[in-house]
Design a protein around this motif. Sequence first.
Motif, PDB file in Angstrom:
ATOM      1  N   ILE A   1      -7.163  21.594 -18.104  1.00 42.19           N
ATOM      2  CA  ILE A   1      -7.847  22.184 -19.260  1.00 42.19           C
ATOM      3  C   ILE A   1      -8.697  21.137 -19.967  1.00 42.19           C
ATOM      4  O   ILE A   1      -9.842  21.402 -20.347  1.00 42.19           O
ATOM      5  CB  ILE A   1      -6.817  22.806 -20.225  1.00 42.19           C
ATOM      6  CG1 ILE A   1      -6.111  23.989 -19.564  1.00 42.19           C
ATOM      7  CG2 ILE A   1      -7.486  23.236 -21.537  1.00 42.19           C
ATOM      8  CD1 ILE A   1      -4.836  24.436 -20.260  1.00 42.19           C
ATOM      9  N   LEU A   2      -8.164  19.949 -20.122  1.00 44.64           N
ATOM     10  CA  LEU A   2      -8.873  18.869 -20.812  1.00 44.64           C
ATOM     11  C   LEU A   2     -10.230  18.588 -20.159  1.00 44.64           C
ATOM     12  O   LEU A   2     -11.236  18.476 -20.846  1.00 44.64           O
ATOM     13  CB  LEU A   2      -7.994  17.612 -20.800  1.00 44.64           C
ATOM     14  CG  LEU A   2      -8.409  16.476 -21.704  1.00 44.64           C
ATOM     15  CD1 LEU A   2      -7.181  15.792 -22.270  1.00 44.64           C
ATOM     16  CD2 LEU A   2      -9.266  15.475 -20.987  1.00 44.64           C
TER      17      LEU A   2
ATOM     18  N   LYS B   1     -10.824  25.062 -13.638  1.00 44.90           N
ATOM     19  CA  LYS B   1     -10.010  26.280 -13.563  1.00 44.90           C
ATOM     20  C   LYS B   1      -9.310  26.553 -14.898  1.00 44.90           C
ATOM     21  O   LYS B   1      -8.125  26.888 -14.952  1.00 44.90           O
ATOM     22  CB  LYS B   1      -8.984  26.189 -12.428  1.00 44.90           C
ATOM     23  CG  LYS B   1      -9.589  25.979 -11.067  1.00 44.90           C
ATOM     24  CD  LYS B   1     -10.410  27.178 -10.643  1.00 44.90           C
ATOM     25  CE  LYS B   1     -11.009  26.968  -9.264  1.00 44.90           C
ATOM     26  NZ  LYS B   1     -12.002  27.958  -8.938  1.00 44.90           N
ATOM     27  N   THR B   2     -10.065  26.424 -15.974  1.00 48.47           N
ATOM     28  CA  THR B   2      -9.515  26.426 -17.318  1.00 48.47           C
ATOM     29  C   THR B   2      -8.751  27.692 -17.659  1.00 48.47           C
ATOM     30  O   THR B   2      -7.633  27.620 -18.176  1.00 48.47           O
ATOM     31  CB  THR B   2     -10.651  26.199 -18.339  1.00 48.47           C
ATOM     32  OG1 THR B   2     -11.306  24.976 -17.997  1.00 48.47           O
ATOM     33  CG2 THR B   2     -10.118  26.113 -19.750  1.00 48.47           C
ATOM     34  N   ARG B   3      -9.338  28.833 -17.399  1.00 48.63           N
ATOM     35  CA  ARG B   3      -8.665  30.084 -17.780  1.00 48.63           C
ATOM     36  C   ARG B   3      -7.336  30.253 -17.061  1.00 48.63           C
ATOM     37  O   ARG B   3      -6.331  30.624 -17.665  1.00 48.63           O
ATOM     38  CB  ARG B   3      -9.585  31.273 -17.525  1.00 48.63           C
ATOM     39  CG  ARG B   3     -10.697  31.348 -18.554  1.00 48.63           C
ATOM     40  CD  ARG B   3     -11.433  32.668 -18.469  1.00 48.63           C
ATOM     41  NE  ARG B   3     -12.203  32.848 -19.686  1.00 48.63           N
ATOM     42  CZ  ARG B   3     -13.478  33.180 -19.700  1.00 48.63           C
ATOM     43  NH1 ARG B   3     -14.125  33.382 -18.574  1.00 48.63           N
ATOM     44  NH2 ARG B   3     -14.106  33.334 -20.852  1.00 48.63           N
TER      45      ARG B   3
ATOM     46  N   ALA C   1     -13.817  27.425 -20.736  1.00 48.43           N
ATOM     47  CA  ALA C   1     -14.056  26.018 -21.018  1.00 48.43           C
ATOM     48  C   ALA C   1     -15.359  25.725 -21.725  1.00 48.43           C
ATOM     49  O   ALA C   1     -15.527  24.707 -22.367  1.00 48.43           O
ATOM     50  CB  ALA C   1     -14.004  25.213 -19.726  1.00 48.43           C
ATOM     51  N   GLY C   2     -16.326  26.623 -21.611  1.00 42.98           N
ATOM     52  CA  GLY C   2     -17.653  26.344 -22.161  1.00 42.98           C
ATOM     53  C   GLY C   2     -18.472  25.512 -21.210  1.00 42.98           C
ATOM     54  O   GLY C   2     -18.032  25.133 -20.120  1.00 42.98           O
TER      55      GLY C   2
ATOM     56  N   ASP D   1     -15.939  22.957 -14.914  1.00 48.53           N
ATOM     57  CA  ASP D   1     -16.141  24.313 -14.412  1.00 48.53           C
ATOM     58  C   ASP D   1     -17.627  24.675 -14.372  1.00 48.53           C
ATOM     59  O   ASP D   1     -18.054  25.408 -13.496  1.00 48.53           O
ATOM     60  CB  ASP D   1     -15.434  25.339 -15.317  1.00 48.53           C
ATOM     61  CG  ASP D   1     -13.946  25.484 -15.023  1.00 48.53           C
ATOM     62  OD1 ASP D   1     -13.498  25.024 -13.952  1.00 48.53           O
ATOM     63  OD2 ASP D   1     -13.239  26.054 -15.860  1.00 48.53           O
ATOM     64  N   LYS D   2     -18.385  24.184 -15.313  1.00 45.20           N
ATOM     65  CA  LYS D   2     -19.811  24.542 -15.430  1.00 45.20           C
ATOM     66  C   LYS D   2     -20.747  23.561 -14.755  1.00 45.20           C
ATOM     67  O   LYS D   2     -21.937  23.741 -14.774  1.00 45.20           O
ATOM     68  CB  LYS D   2     -20.185  24.694 -16.907  1.00 45.20           C
ATOM     69  CG  LYS D   2     -19.418  25.762 -17.634  1.00 45.20           C
ATOM     70  CD  LYS D   2     -19.666  27.125 -17.042  1.00 45.20           C
ATOM     71  CE  LYS D   2     -18.845  28.164 -17.794  1.00 45.20           C
ATOM     72  NZ  LYS D   2     -18.907  29.460 -17.206  1.00 45.20           N
TER      73      LYS D   2
END
Length: 123
Positions: A64-65, A69-71, A115-116, A121-122
């Motif tokens: 997450i940090l 694969k945040t979600r 995550a934005g 992820d982006k």
Amino acid sequence: MSKNTDLGLLILRVGVSGLMLTHGLPKLLKLLQGNFEFADPIGLGSTISLILIVIAEVICPVLILVGIKTRIATIPPIIAMAVAAFMVHGADPIGTKEKALLYLVAFIAIGLMGAGKLSLDKK
């Protein structure tokens, strides 16, 4: 999303995950040292419970940090904090379960928003 929203998500992700690591790293060290004594609030056994909490408090917060694969990575911490708040500290006063509730709310928000743009992820 706006740049401010993406910056806010970055701050939320890094802050909440970094703070969660302060709880998870001692449990990881305990696991690596071969000490498998741990609470068993949902009846899976102390060793399995310790492994699952290390996943929820170390591995997932790292993902997450940095925004990988945040979600999906928010699911184990959400479950862990719900168990902590409502089972482990269910009968305790709000002040005792407040920390678990704050983490729960924060990870739910991250899970819903993602995550934005300021994440791996982006990229």
